[in-house]
Design an enzyme around this catalytic site. Sequence first.
Site, PDB file in Angstrom:
ATOM      1  CB  SER A 318      -0.910  -0.009   1.230  1.00  0.00           C
ATOM      2  OG  SER A 318      -1.421   1.280   1.458  1.00  0.00           O
ATOM      3  CD1 TRP A 321      -1.882   1.674  -5.811  1.00  0.00           C
ATOM      4  CD2 TRP A 321      -2.179   3.374  -4.398  1.00  0.00           C
ATOM      5  NE1 TRP A 321      -2.942   2.411  -6.274  1.00  0.00           N
ATOM      6  CE2 TRP A 321      -3.142   3.467  -5.426  1.00  0.00           C
ATOM      7  CE3 TRP A 321      -2.181   4.340  -3.396  1.00  0.00           C
ATOM      8  CZ2 TRP A 321      -4.093   4.495  -5.470  1.00  0.00           C
ATOM      9  CZ3 TRP A 321      -3.119   5.356  -3.452  1.00  0.00           C
ATOM     10  CH2 TRP A 321      -4.060   5.424  -4.474  1.00  0.00           C
ATOM     11  CG  HIS A 322      -0.115   5.995  -0.767  1.00  0.00           C
ATOM     12  ND1 HIS A 322      -0.518   4.793  -0.240  1.00  0.00           N
ATOM     13  CD2 HIS A 322      -1.149   6.853  -0.583  1.00  0.00           C
ATOM     14  CE1 HIS A 322      -1.744   4.926   0.246  1.00  0.00           C
ATOM     15  NE2 HIS A 322      -2.148   6.165   0.048  1.00  0.00           N
ATOM     16  N   GLY A 323       3.450   5.963  -3.772  1.00  0.00           N
ATOM     17  CA  GLY A 323       4.508   6.699  -4.456  1.00  0.00           C
ATOM     18  C   GLY A 323       5.747   5.856  -4.639  1.00  0.00           C
ATOM     19  CG  PHE A 459      -0.650   9.222  -4.631  1.00  0.00           C
ATOM     20  CD1 PHE A 459       0.715   9.364  -4.550  1.00  0.00           C
ATOM     21  CD2 PHE A 459      -1.434   9.789  -3.641  1.00  0.00           C
ATOM     22  CE1 PHE A 459       1.297  10.048  -3.494  1.00  0.00           C
ATOM     23  CE2 PHE A 459      -0.860  10.456  -2.581  1.00  0.00           C
ATOM     24  CZ  PHE A 459       0.504  10.587  -2.518  1.00  0.00           C
TER      25      PHE A 459
END
Lengths: 459, 396
Positions: A318, A321-323, A459
């Site tokens: 996760s 996923w954000h960066g 994102f």
Amino acid sequence: MLFHTWEFVFFFLVTMAGYVLLKKTKWWTLWLLAASYFFYGWWNPLFLILIVYSTAVDYFVGLRLGVSPRRKMWLVFSLINNLFLLGFFKYAGFFCENVRVLFAWLHVPLDIPDPNIILPVGISFFTFQSMSYSIDVYYGNLDIEKSFIRFAAFVALFPQLVAGPIERAKALLPQMRTEPEITARDVTDGISMFLVGLFKKVALADFFAIYADKIYDDPGSYGSLALLFGTYAFAWQIYCDFSGYTDMARGIARIMGIRLMLNFNNPYTAVDLGDFWRRWHISLSSWFRDYVYIPLGGSRGGKLYLIYINVFITMVVSGFWHGAAWTFIIWGALNAIGRIVTMPIDHTDFYRNRIPKIVKQLFIFHFICVTWVFFRATSVSDALMILERIFKGIGGEPEIPVVMFVIAGLMWVYQLAFNSRLKTLLESRPLRIAALSVAMLICLVLASSAHKQFIYFQF
Amino acid sequence: MSESLQTPENPQSPEVQPRQPETPETAQTPQPAPKPRKPEPFTSNAIRMTGKELIGMAIGFVVIVFYLLPWVWRSAETIKTDGEFRIAYDYRDDYWIWEAWAGKAAADYPVLFLGDSVVWGMYVDGQNTLPAIINRKRGKKIVANLAIDGLHSVAMKRLVEVYGNGIRGKKVFLHYNPLWMNNAKYDLSGTEEMTPHHPRLLPQFYPWIPCYRASLNERMGVVLEQHVPFFLLLNHVRLTGFENEDFKQWIVDNPSTNPADQVSFVIDAAEKEKTNVDLTWDQRGISEQDWKWLTLEQSTQWRHFTGLVRELLAADNKVCVMVGPINPHMLSVASRAQYHQRQQEIKAELDKLGCECILVPDLPSDVYADASHPLKRGYELIADELLKTDLLKSVD
């Protein structure tokens, strides 16, 4: 095209006019798709190639999943395709940079150039939405969508296209299959949501951003208090920015008779980390729960260490996923560690019944703030330096804007009240009208001529 | 994302959605029965308005905030306009002050003088601007200085249209500065992008000004400011109390100052900084210019200026146009001749409109500070010319 711009106002008026005129015909989904593609193409028309390609692949995979004996192969194809798109556009630069560092460390004389790939807006959102369709169809949780137009409209639905909520096909596609019904209540609910979102973004998020940016752009110049309050400011900025966007997105969709899921539920009133993740970016949290955590084994089997491993993997993914940066990975890992450490404590009688709720809420808020340091800092070394300076108690003029934190405090008190018996009072007509009027007035006064992008667009 | 971590162990789990994937593993694993799902809350706050509430609130908000509040504010506020008043350079973009001053001047003075920095008095103190010298020579205050620095003709037209409602049945001196016509860029008739003076006074949509490339949001912001007094008031408060900064930025830059303390109902808007300067254009090192003046047909500034003249005449005003001054000594011979030709063409056009016109004659070289601004002695000479006009002669 940001929601709080005149471009969007005119776009929405035209879209809505066509939508209302066509909603009783079979053309309304096509109109919605055309509007959504126009909205997306406004950023960069070239991005349209990507979304059309991604949509077409998953639509085709969906059809094959209905007839092909090699269903697993088609699912894997869909997953690889989506992950490749994400990997290429979002993570190629990160990958090259780390390989470069590794080669340098190993003294390998090979220079890997920076790919310099532009990150298409919202790619993380629409690929996840599209991917969930393939997975759900594969597992038989969802009927195959035969209409390409309808499926494409589901993937590209403009209110939630670029920053969520990541709506599930199970919830959204059925709404695309029937003629939209727009009630007066939908319109007033939509406007209410939109105005609250507007206030959060324009008056609050952009305000907090000024202080947070000031501190985080040069953290070495500030002492403990300034860094602490800069982190508080970022905590409220990211909350107001992202939840403000989704409030507006939900409001716009609601005006069109489309229901999108609640994505934020006052996360800073959470009493434990599990509670926090049930309140923060709910659509993403549940996506990872359903498509990563549970497939990994989830909490089945009862072996604690396996649960912890699953939690850790899910959280780190996760974060990634954000960066595409180590700061995001560490952010995910910190959340995982926090969850793993507090999970057994949360269930104890002592934590649940003896510790005052406000203490738990403050503790969770501060833990989340520690993780936000990694999320916001430009590098891991900056984040570590910020934390070190905060905890060392370094002096210096904090330059804390009192007004800003009074507003943050009032908002927190409002949220606490909303989650208490005072909710009925807040729902009374005079208070609702007063609250919205004051919010709009503050919005007008504080609105800057410069519009900041929403954080989650990156994102 | 650890939502599922709450199940099945955590009894606090409120909204668990057990997934039903029929994988080989899960098919054999007994799943807990799904708990009844709570209805999803509408949203995370109590702001859920009905149609009647929204309409009522919108009407109330528009009436009270957009119109009543500025009216009350205007009534409560005192803008000091003593002496030979001219709006301070720092407040040149504060059209709220100009609107108040124009209203007061229209009530108290027989003659209003509109123009750019030439009339405003770029290189002189308050006692030596053109209107101040006329007043001194006439022995009483008859001319009000409504000029603003950088006010080109396109902006002047909009300024009067939007904020000059009190200018009716008056005697009006209009300054036409041909300087703006010396190239397509400053004339706003070019296509190359530029940031003109007073962009908030430009027509935002029609007529279209190609070199002005503001975003739709900026244009709509200007339109709102021109039609909703609240936004003009906001800009005024920002200019007078918050150093023309964005409110949010100001609060962050002044962390321990109470923003409410910055709001004042007594505004001293007079220019106090400017003093008399004696430096002439050649002492400043300005070289000879060979400007190719635009024709009147080509000129956007001229087109808007004649529009303004027509509007003022239609509002029962007696109008006299002052054309120039332009420093002929820094022009090439050809350019100077072309300038004089333009002056005559302008006069002819204004005659057709039935508007008095005075062409400022070429002044001695040592009274110019630059291409168009005179020094103190230059203003004295121009004032003498203006005093000969019918417009000023008709004032008792």
